[in-house]
Scaffold this motif. Structure first.
Motif, PDB file in Angstrom:
ATOM      1  N   ASN A  86       0.832  -1.200   0.000  1.00  0.00           N
ATOM      2  CA  ASN A  86       0.000   0.000   0.000  1.00  0.00           C
ATOM      3  C   ASN A  86       0.868   1.251   0.000  1.00  0.00           C
ATOM      4  N   ASP A  87       0.202   2.403  -0.048  1.00  0.00           N
ATOM      5  CA  ASP A  87       0.908   3.685  -0.094  1.00  0.00           C
ATOM      6  C   ASP A  87       1.728   3.920   1.184  1.00  0.00           C
ATOM      7  N   LYS A  88       1.195   3.498   2.314  1.00  0.00           N
ATOM      8  CA  LYS A  88       1.893   3.680   3.590  1.00  0.00           C
ATOM      9  C   LYS A  88       3.261   3.003   3.562  1.00  0.00           C
ATOM     10  N   ALA A  89       3.336   1.857   2.877  1.00  0.00           N
ATOM     11  CA  ALA A  89       4.606   1.126   2.796  1.00  0.00           C
ATOM     12  C   ALA A  89       5.674   1.962   2.107  1.00  0.00           C
ATOM     13  N   LEU A  90       5.291   2.775   1.139  1.00  0.00           N
ATOM     14  CA  LEU A  90       6.279   3.595   0.433  1.00  0.00           C
ATOM     15  C   LEU A  90       6.934   4.605   1.368  1.00  0.00           C
ATOM     16  N   THR A  91       6.180   5.138   2.306  1.00  0.00           N
ATOM     17  CA  THR A  91       6.756   6.065   3.279  1.00  0.00           C
ATOM     18  C   THR A  91       7.779   5.341   4.155  1.00  0.00           C
ATOM     19  N   TYR A  92       7.447   4.115   4.564  1.00  0.00           N
ATOM     20  CA  TYR A  92       8.410   3.300   5.314  1.00  0.00           C
ATOM     21  C   TYR A  92       9.690   3.118   4.505  1.00  0.00           C
ATOM     22  N   TRP A  93       9.536   2.769   3.242  1.00  0.00           N
ATOM     23  CA  TRP A  93      10.708   2.488   2.408  1.00  0.00           C
ATOM     24  C   TRP A  93      11.532   3.743   2.137  1.00  0.00           C
ATOM     25  N   LYS A  94      10.886   4.865   1.967  1.00  0.00           N
ATOM     26  CA  LYS A  94      11.628   6.105   1.747  1.00  0.00           C
ATOM     27  C   LYS A  94      12.510   6.396   2.960  1.00  0.00           C
ATOM     28  N   ASN A  95      11.961   6.235   4.146  1.00  0.00           N
ATOM     29  CA  ASN A  95      12.748   6.435   5.370  1.00  0.00           C
ATOM     30  C   ASN A  95      13.864   5.414   5.473  1.00  0.00           C
ATOM     31  N   ARG A  96      13.567   4.178   5.098  1.00  0.00           N
ATOM     32  CA  ARG A  96      14.584   3.119   5.169  1.00  0.00           C
ATOM     33  C   ARG A  96      15.733   3.405   4.206  1.00  0.00           C
ATOM     34  N   PHE A  97      15.411   3.819   3.001  1.00  0.00           N
ATOM     35  CA  PHE A  97      16.448   4.133   2.024  1.00  0.00           C
ATOM     36  C   PHE A  97      17.318   5.292   2.502  1.00  0.00           C
ATOM     37  N   GLU A  98      16.706   6.272   3.136  1.00  0.00           N
ATOM     38  CA  GLU A  98      17.490   7.400   3.653  1.00  0.00           C
ATOM     39  C   GLU A  98      18.427   6.947   4.764  1.00  0.00           C
ATOM     40  N   THR A 108       6.203   9.483  -6.021  1.00  0.00           N
ATOM     41  CA  THR A 108       5.455  10.189  -7.056  1.00  0.00           C
ATOM     42  C   THR A 108       4.341   9.292  -7.567  1.00  0.00           C
ATOM     43  N   GLU A 109       3.631   9.747  -8.577  1.00  0.00           N
ATOM     44  CA  GLU A 109       2.504   8.993  -9.122  1.00  0.00           C
ATOM     45  C   GLU A 109       2.800   8.577 -10.553  1.00  0.00           C
ATOM     46  N   GLN A 110       2.397   7.350 -10.888  1.00  0.00           N
ATOM     47  CA  GLN A 110       2.561   6.854 -12.256  1.00  0.00           C
ATOM     48  C   GLN A 110       1.338   6.008 -12.616  1.00  0.00           C
ATOM     49  N   ALA A 111       0.586   6.463 -13.572  1.00  0.00           N
ATOM     50  CA  ALA A 111      -0.574   5.713 -14.076  1.00  0.00           C
ATOM     51  C   ALA A 111      -1.511   5.262 -12.952  1.00  0.00           C
ATOM     52  N   GLY A 112      -1.755   6.141 -11.992  1.00  0.00           N
ATOM     53  CA  GLY A 112      -2.712   5.846 -10.934  1.00  0.00           C
ATOM     54  C   GLY A 112      -2.160   5.130  -9.729  1.00  0.00           C
ATOM     55  N   HIS A 113      -0.859   4.872  -9.713  1.00  0.00           N
ATOM     56  CA  HIS A 113      -0.228   4.203  -8.575  1.00  0.00           C
ATOM     57  C   HIS A 113       0.898   5.068  -8.010  1.00  0.00           C
ATOM     58  N   GLN A 114       1.076   5.031  -6.718  1.00  0.00           N
ATOM     59  CA  GLN A 114       2.210   5.691  -6.088  1.00  0.00           C
ATOM     60  C   GLN A 114       3.461   4.836  -6.287  1.00  0.00           C
ATOM     61  N   ILE A 115       4.572   5.480  -6.612  1.00  0.00           N
ATOM     62  CA  ILE A 115       5.828   4.757  -6.823  1.00  0.00           C
ATOM     63  C   ILE A 115       6.977   5.473  -6.112  1.00  0.00           C
ATOM     64  N   LEU A 116       8.039   4.717  -5.857  1.00  0.00           N
ATOM     65  CA  LEU A 116       9.256   5.249  -5.247  1.00  0.00           C
ATOM     66  C   LEU A 116      10.465   4.730  -6.029  1.00  0.00           C
ATOM     67  N   PRO A 117      11.024   5.535  -6.936  1.00  0.00           N
ATOM     68  CA  PRO A 117      12.187   5.096  -7.713  1.00  0.00           C
ATOM     69  C   PRO A 117      13.448   4.998  -6.836  1.00  0.00           C
ATOM     70  N   GLU A 151       4.170  -6.148   7.011  1.00  0.00           N
ATOM     71  CA  GLU A 151       3.152  -5.245   6.476  1.00  0.00           C
ATOM     72  C   GLU A 151       3.706  -4.266   5.440  1.00  0.00           C
ATOM     73  N   TYR A 152       5.042  -4.172   5.347  1.00  0.00           N
ATOM     74  CA  TYR A 152       5.663  -3.290   4.365  1.00  0.00           C
ATOM     75  C   TYR A 152       6.472  -4.074   3.324  1.00  0.00           C
TER      76      TYR A 152
END
Length: 323
Positions: A86-98, A108-117, A151-152
């Motif tokens: 889910n979208d919440k997982a992307l926030t977890y991953w962004k923090n983890r990557f940092e 960001t958004e791509q074709a209706g889905h949130q993504i994290l490059p 969950e992430y």
């Protein structure tokens, strides 16, 4: 004869040890098979996936120790993605990557889905994609011993992007030969280039999509570490795969014929822009020769290579994958 979605993708790494560390410790995936490249038994072939190696969750790597850096370009599998719940997982991953100094961009958004490059340690391009609004092919189940909370956790392969000079040719293969359908598009990331077209098969969704990008401003890719060798699509079983062999042959498309990889059965061919496609069966699976509790811990060899184990092991650098 209907392809069920993505099966696996195979890429190049120059270091099996660093690769193992990144994909298990950083991304939290499970190494479900440590074996060798059956076409070059002097190098490792590592398979990462969900807890049991479900088809559609597999990310694999050939170790080529002296491989040069991948030179990005045309005629390539230019980007991979991995699904999260889910979208919440992307926030977890962004923090983890940092925290872990993993190179990444903003959500960001791509074709209706949130993504994290993001990129791995060798510059391979990925993005995490949220399944929050996905209703297609189901994802897998994260490994319960992963350092990433379930969950992430990563639950499978998401859309793969192909970058080609003539999209029409690849599109014809996807639609007329492989049974994919166009379901949408989104703007190119480079000004002046055509929209990126979304194709999907079977139940559709993130686990069954190919995104096709046409670029007329690139030289061909030079494949190396951090590059993707091929993409495989799911076929139900061996009987159906043999029907695909006959179909591809009848269309006079150059191909490998039926190939027994032991853990699955395969067929390989190249689409008109030179990208290598594989069709692979869902089974028998990775627990065929190992206890599910101990997948990936020892060097596994298919029966047709077992009599060469001593020679194979003598030419491989030891790789400790016991957790």
């Amino acid at each position: 004869m209907k392809l069920l979605g993505l099966h696996h993708v195979s890429a190049f790494t120059a270091s099996a040890a660093k690769n193992f560390e990144f994909y298990t410790e950083v991304l939290g995936m499970r190494l479900v098979k440590k074996t060798v490249n059956q076409d070059n038994i002097r190098v490792y072939h590592l398979f990462y996936a969900d807890e049991i190696g479900t088809a559609g969750t597999e990310l694999t790597f050939f170790e080529i120790p002296n491989a040069g850096q991948n030179r990005r370009g045309n005629n390539s599998i230019s980007s991979l993605s991995l699904r999260v719940p889910n979208d919440k997982a992307l926030t977890y991953w962004k923090n983890r990557f940092e925290e872990l100094n993993v190179k990444h961009e903003d959500i960001t958004e791509q074709a209706g889905h949130q993504i994290l490059p993001f990129e791995d340690f060798e510059g391979q391009r990925f993005y995490l994609i949220s399944d929050e609004h996905d209703q297609g092919v189901r994802g897998g189940k994260p490994w319960d011993k992963s350092p990433v909370p379930a969950e992430y956790g990563i639950i499978g392969l998401g859309p793969i992007k192909l970058t080609v000079p003539v999209a029409e040719h690849t599109g014809l293969i996807l639609e007329k030969v492989m049974g994919f359908r166009k379901v949408g598009s989104y703007p190119a990331t480079v000004t002046g280039q055509p929209d990126i077209v979304i194709y999907e098969t079977a139940e559709g969704g993130n686990g069954a999509q190919v995104h096709l990008e046409e670029r007329n401003d690139l030289d061909p890719e030079r494949l190396g570490r951090g590059g993707v060798h091929h993409v495989a699509f799911r076929v139900t079983d061996e009987e159906e795969l043999r029907q695909w062999v006959e179909r591809i042959r009848s269309l006079q498309i150059g191909n490998s014929g039926f190939v027994d990889r032991f853990y699955f059965r395969s067929l390989y061919f190249r689409e008109p822009n030179g990208i290598l496609f594989e069709l692979a069966t869902d089974g028998p699976g990775f627990a065929t020769d190992e206890d599910p509790e101990h997948l990936g811990e020892a060097l596994a060899l298919p029966p047709f290579l077992e009599n060469r184990r001593e020679d194979i092991e003598a030419h491989l650098k030891p790789l400790n994958t016991t957790k």
